[in-house]
Design an enzyme around this catalytic site. Structure first.
Site, PDB file in Angstrom:
ATOM      1  N   GLY A  14       0.837  -1.196   0.000  1.00 51.93           N
ATOM      2  CA  GLY A  14       0.000   0.000   0.000  1.00 51.93           C
ATOM      3  C   GLY A  14       0.864   1.235   0.000  1.00 51.93           C
ATOM      4  O   GLY A  14       1.990   1.222  -0.499  1.00 51.93           O
ATOM      5  N   CYS A  15       0.373   2.288   0.597  1.00 45.58           N
ATOM      6  CA  CYS A  15       1.114   3.541   0.661  1.00 45.58           C
ATOM      7  C   CYS A  15       2.420   3.322   1.413  1.00 45.58           C
ATOM      8  O   CYS A  15       2.432   2.765   2.509  1.00 45.58           O
ATOM      9  CB  CYS A  15       0.276   4.601   1.370  1.00 45.58           C
ATOM     10  SG  CYS A  15       1.123   6.165   1.560  1.00 45.58           S
TER      11      CYS A  15
END
Length: 179
Positions: A14-15
């Site tokens: 993800g981020c």
């Protein structure tokens, strides 16, 4: 410190701000860098990666001393720091740039990553969709993204998304944390 006493993993979950925040708090982690990898575009930047057209994932390069923190703890933290059961998504972040992926540097790491996925699967109701991808060129993310949480702890994203992940890590891995 000689390079033979360190190990480096390239992980996307993800981020990159989230994994960066987790790993910077772990004893034995020597360096964390936010990067783009796994895509086909030369010299990607945040805007192009966020467009979803480059094929790159937001990832972190984690360099650690396995004499202080074992590789399996680094990998357990990976599966704690994001949801490996959502394809191309982490919460509100959607797109291939937010995929859960591991980029082994060699066959030993590939085996280790496969074992980590198998070890983590019983902790999740849904199947883990983390991919093991061929290592590719790493493109360092802009300075703004390096230690984002440390530099902007009161940012809304940090408060709403990263803080709960750090709380979970603190609960389950306090013995491995520096602060």
């Amino acid at each position: 410190m000689s390079s033979s006493s360190t190990e480096t993993f390239v992980l996307a979950g993800g981020c990159f701000w989230c994994l960066d925040a987790v790993y910077r708090r772990v004893r034995g982690v020597l360096d964390v860098r936010s990067v783009y990898t796994g895509g086909q575009t030369e010299h990607p930047d945040y805007e192009s990666v966020c467009s979803g057209t480059t094929g790159h994932a937001e990832a972190v390069v984690v360099t650690f001393d396995p004499m202080i923190v074992p590789a399996d703890v680094i990998l357990d933290l990976f599966f704690t720091g994001h949801d490996p059961t959502t394809l191309n998504r982490q919460g509100y972040d959607v797109g291939t740039q937010y995929r859960s992926a591991m980029f082994p540097a060699n066959e030993q790491q590939r085996t280790l990553f496969e074992q980590a996925i198998n070890k983590a699967q019983p902790l999740f109701q849904d199947p883990i969709v983390t991919t093991i991808e061929e290592p590719q060129k790493l493109w360092e993310a802009e300075d703004f993204h390096q230690d984002f949480y440390g530099n902007q702890p009161f940012n809304g994203y940090c408060q709403v998304i990263i803080n709960p992940k750090l709380a979970k890590v603190r609960k389950d891995y306090a013995v491995w944390l520096t602060h």
